[in-house]
Design an enzyme around this catalytic site. Structure first.
Site, PDB file in Angstrom:
ATOM      1  CB  THR A  60      12.919  30.166  49.350  1.00 44.57           C
ATOM      2  OG1 THR A  60      13.339  28.820  49.123  1.00 44.57           O
ATOM      3  CG2 THR A  60      14.096  31.106  49.219  1.00 44.57           C
ATOM      4  CE  LYS A 113      14.698  19.042  48.173  1.00 46.95           C
ATOM      5  NZ  LYS A 113      13.795  19.726  49.083  1.00 46.95           N
ATOM      6  CB  ALA A 145       7.733  25.278  43.883  1.00 42.79           C
ATOM      7  CE1 TYR A 171      17.303  21.955  37.587  1.00 41.85           C
ATOM      8  CE2 TYR A 171      16.297  20.659  39.324  1.00 41.85           C
ATOM      9  CZ  TYR A 171      16.502  21.878  38.698  1.00 41.85           C
ATOM     10  OH  TYR A 171      15.924  22.996  39.205  1.00 41.85           O
ATOM     11  N   GLY A 172      20.048  19.530  39.913  1.00 45.53           N
ATOM     12  CA  GLY A 172      19.835  19.819  41.344  1.00 45.53           C
ATOM     13  C   GLY A 172      19.492  18.669  42.262  1.00 45.53           C
ATOM     14  N   GLY A 191       5.632  39.181  52.454  1.00 42.14           N
ATOM     15  CA  GLY A 191       5.960  39.871  53.714  1.00 42.14           C
ATOM     16  C   GLY A 191       4.764  39.987  54.655  1.00 42.14           C
TER      17      GLY A 191
END
Ligand code: GTP
Ligand code: SPV
Ligand code: MN
Length: 595
Positions: free
Chosen positions: A255, A208, A251, A199-200, A503
C-alpha cells in the site's frame, strides 16, 4: 423479490436459504439508499459506530471479535478433489467431508438474522477479465465492506445474465467460534465457504478467497496469473507513464509503495506516481506481446498503524471519507479515530480496539498489549477517493507492465535492490522469497519464513505447479517485464532500518526503470545485478552516503550460502513438482556463491 431470473443463481440461493434458515433475504442492489439504511441498522445494533460527520464524512468504526483480528492460515483450506493438487503449503480436506462439516455448521445458523445476497464483480463490470461472484452473508459489516472493496449490485446481475459462470461464496458468522472457524475453497466447484469469522481477509470473499486463491487456480487453467501485487504508474517529466507491479508479503509495504509521493526534487522536475492497485493484480498477455495488469478490486483494505502524514499521506487522505475503520482507537472527545504511528498526540479520552477504556499514559511502544489499535487494524476505503488514483483505474484492459518487483522484510541478506538475469532466474528469485511474518495473519510475528512470490497463503493449488505456471507464462510472453527484488528493511547493528524507505523508494524505482530501458550498467554478482552505488541518487537524503548504498547492496556470500540450505529444505517440502529449471537455478546459485 430476487432481481434476477438466472435459474442457476436462484436455485443456489434457494438451497442456501433452506440450509441457513434466515428470517429474511435481502438482495444488495448497489443503490446508495439501501446501503445507507444498512449503515443505520449497523449503528443501531452496535456493530458499527458513526464517526464525526464533519471531520470524517461517511466514516464508521467497527470492532471485530477480539479472537478474530487477522487471517487464519491454519484454518484456511484448499479442498481440491485430490490432496496433491492443494500441495504441501496448503491445508487440505476431502471436499465431501468439508462440505458435510460446513453444512452442519451453517445449518440454521442464520435463524433470527437477515441473509444478504451480494452480487459483486472483481474487475470493472463489463471488462473481459472481470469475474463475477455472489457472496451470501449474515453480516452488515461484510455487505458495507464489499460495497467499498468491489463493484456490487444489480449491474453485476445484468452482466451475469443467465450464465452459471460465477463464484459461489457463503459466509456465516455463526458464533465466531475460533475452534469452528473454516475458510474453505473448492476450486473445482468455484465455491468458497467461510464460517465463524467476521474479519477482513476471512470474510470479504472477493478479496483473498476469490481474487487470489480461486483466481490463481483459474489462471493456471486459462493461461493468466492472479498475484498478490500492487500496481503503480510512474510518469516521467515528458509525460510517458510506465507501470510496475510489486509482490511483497502481507504488511510489507505494498500500500505504501503503491501510493508513493516522490521526493520534492522529483516532483519539481515533473515526476508523478499513480496508484492502480495496492494488493492484487491479475496479469494477462496482451495482443502487443506485453504483460498487462488489472486490479480486480474497487478499494483498499489497508493497514492503519504507521499510516501518517509523512509515511503515506495519500492513504491518509483516502480514508478521511466513506471509510470503515476496523479495530482502531476511538477518540471520544472528537468522535474520530487514532492508531499508533498516526501522530504523537494520542487521545486522552478514548476506547481501545477491544472496546475498553484506553489510557494513553500506559502506552509503551515495546509492549504490543498496551497498544490502543490492533497491529493489524485496517481501513476500508474507496480507491476513487485516493488523491493519486490512476486515470487507468477503471480501464477494461489494464496497464502494460515494465517491471515486476519482488520484496520481503529481511533484516540481513537481501540487498536494497537487485535485478534477475532473465525471466527464468526471476521466477527463481520469486520462488526463494523470504520475509518476517507480520500481524496480518495469526501466529508469531517477526519469524523469517519462505513466502514465494508473497503467495504462500494465497496460491489456490500446488506450489510446484504454481512455479511451473510462472515459467510457462514467461515462455509465452514475447516481451516480458524485467524482474527485480527489493528489501526496504535491512537493519544496522542496533536494529534500525538503514534505508529511509517510503517516498524515498522512488530512488530505487528510478534505478529499476533505467535498467528496464538499458540506460545504465550494473554489477553482476552471484545473486543477480546490483546497482553501482553511484547510480542510486542520494542527493538530499540525510545520513545516507554512497557508502551506505554500497553497504545496502553488498552481498554476504556466507550468509547467502547458509540461506541456500533453507531454500533446499523449502524445495524439498514442496516436493517433486518443483520444476527442474528451478532446481538447476538453485544449483547454479550455490556454485556462483562458492566461487
Ligand atoms: P497487506 O495489505 O497486508 O497485503 O500489506 P501491504 O503490503 O499493503 O502493507 P503496507 O503497505 O500497509 O505496509 C505496512 C507496514 O510496512 C507498516 O508497518 C509500514 O510502516 C511498513 N512499511 C511500508 N513501507 C516501508 C518502507 O519503505 N520502509 C519501512 N521501514 N517500512 C515500511
Ligand atoms: C493481507 O493479509 O495480505 C491483506 C489483508 O491484504 S486481508 O484481506 O485480511 O488478507
Ligand atoms: Mn494482502
Amino acid at each position: 423479490m430476487a432481481p434476477t431470473k438466472n435459474p442457476h443463481l436462484l436455485a443456489w440461493i434457494d438451497e442456501v436459504t433452506k440450509l441457513t434458515k434466515p428470517d429474511e433475504v435481502m438482495w444488495i442492489t448497489g443503490e446508495e439508499s439501501q446501503l445507507e439504511d444498512l449503515r443505520k441498522e449497523g449503528c443501531s445494533t452496535g456493530e458499527m459506530i458513526k464517526l464525526n460527520e464533519e471531520k470524517l464524512p461517511g466514516c464508521y468504526l467497527h470492532r471485530s471479535d477480539r479472537q478474530d483480528v487477522a487471517r487464519v492460515e491454519g484454518r484456511t483450506f484448499i479442498c481440491s478433489r485430490k490432496e496433491e493438487d492443494a500441495g504441501p503449503t496448503n491445508n487440505w480436506m476431502d471436499p465431501k467431508e468439508m462440505y458435510d462439516l460446513l453444512y452442519s455448521i451453517a445449518d440454521g445458523s442464520m435463524k433470527g438474522r437477515t441473509m444478504y445476497v451480494i452480487p459483486f464483480s472483481m474487475g470493472t463490470v463489463d471488462s473481459p477479465f472481470a469475474k463475477i461472484g455472489i457472496e451470501v452473508t449474515d453480516s452488515i459489516y461484510v455487505v458495507l465492506s464489499m460495497a467499498i472493496m468491489t463493484r456490487v449490485g444489480n449491474k453485476v446481475l445484468e452482466a451475469l445474465g443467465d450464465s452459471p459462470d460465477y463464484t459461489k461464496g457463503l459466509h456465516c458468522k455463526d458464533k465466531l467460534d475460533p475452534e469452528k472457524r473454516y475458510i474453505s475453497h473448492f476450486p473445482e466447484d468455484n465455491t468458497i465457504i467461510s464460517v465463524n469469522s467476521g474479519y477482513g481477509g476471512n470474510v470479504l470473499l472477493g478479496k483473498k478467497c476469490l481474487a487470489l486463491r480461486i483466481a490463481s487456480h483459474l489462471g493456471h487453467q486459462e493461461g493468466w496469473m492472479a498475484e498478490h501485487m500492487l500496481i503503480l504508474g510512474i510518469e516521467d517529466p515528458e509525460g510517458n507513464v510506465r507501470y510496475v507491479t510489486g509482490a511483497f508479503p502481507s504488511a510489507c509495504g505494498k500500500t505504501n509503495l503503491a501510493m508513493l509521493i516522490p521526493p520534492e526534487k522529483y516532483r519539481k522536475a515533473g515526476w508523478k506516481v499513480y496508484c492502480v492497485g495496492d494488493d492484487i493484480a491479475w496479469l494477462r498477455i496482451g495482443e502487443d506481446g506485453r504483460l498487462w495488469a488489472v486490479n480486480p478490486e474497487n478499494g483498499f483494505f489497508g493497514v492503519a498503524p504507521g499510516t501518517n502524514e509523512k509515511s503515506n499521506p495519500n492513504a491518509l487522505h483516502t480514508c478521511m471519507r466513506d471509510t470503515i475503520f476496523t479495530n482502531v482507537v476511538h477518540d471520544l472527545d472528537t468522535n474520530t479515530v487514532w492508531w499508533e504511528g498516526l501522530n504523537n498526540n494520542p487521545p486522552k479520552h478514548a476506547v481501545d480496539w477491544k472496546g475498553n477504556p484506553w489510557d494513553y499514559r500506559k502506552y509503551n511502544k515495546a509492549d504490543k498489549s498496551t497498544c490502543g489499535a490492533h497491529p493489524n487494524s485496517r481501513f476500508t476505503a474507496l480507491a476513487k477517493n485516493c488523491p493519486c488514483v490512476s486515470p487507468e483505474f477503471d480501464s477494461l484492459t489494464g496497464v502494460p507492465v515494465s517491471a515486476i518487483i519482488f520484496g520481503g522484510r529481511r533484516a540481513r541478506t537481501a540487498p536494497l535492490v537487485y535485478q534477475s538475469f532473465n525471466w527464468e532466474h526471476g521466477t527463481f528469485v520469486g520462488s526463494i522469497m523470504a520475509s518476517e511474518t507480520t500481524a496480518a495473519a495469526t501466529g508469531a510475528v517477526g519469524v523469517v519464513r519462505r513466502d514465494p512470490m508473497a503467495m504462500r497463503p494465497f496460491a489456490g493449488y500446488d506450489m510446484g505447479d504454481y512455479f511451473s505456471h510462472w515459467l510457462n507464462m514467461g515462455k509465452n510472453i514475447p516481451n516480458p517485464p524485467k524482474i527485480f527484488h527489493v528489501n526496504w528493511f535491512r537493519t544496522d547493528d542496533k536494529g534500525n532500518f538503514i534505508w529511509p524507505g517510503y517516498g524515498e523508494n522512488m530512488r530505487v524505482l528510478l534505478w529499476i526503470l533505467a535498467r528496464c530501458d538499458n540506460k545504465i550498467g550494473a554489477v553482476r554478482t552471484a545473486i543477480g545485478y546490483v546497482p553501482n552505488p553511484e547510480d542510486i541518487d542520494i542527493t538530499g537524503l540525510d545520513g545516507v552516503t554512497e557508502d551506505t548504498i554500497r553497504d545496502l547492496v553488498s552481498i554476504d556470500k556466507a550468509a547467502w550460502l547458509e540461506d541456500t540450505k533453507d531454500i533446499s529444505s523449502f524445495y524439498k517440502l514442496i516436493g517433486s513438482r518443483v520444476p527442474e529449471e528451478l532446481r538447476r537455478q538453485l544449483k547454479n546459485l550455490k556454485a556462483r556463491l562458492k566461487r
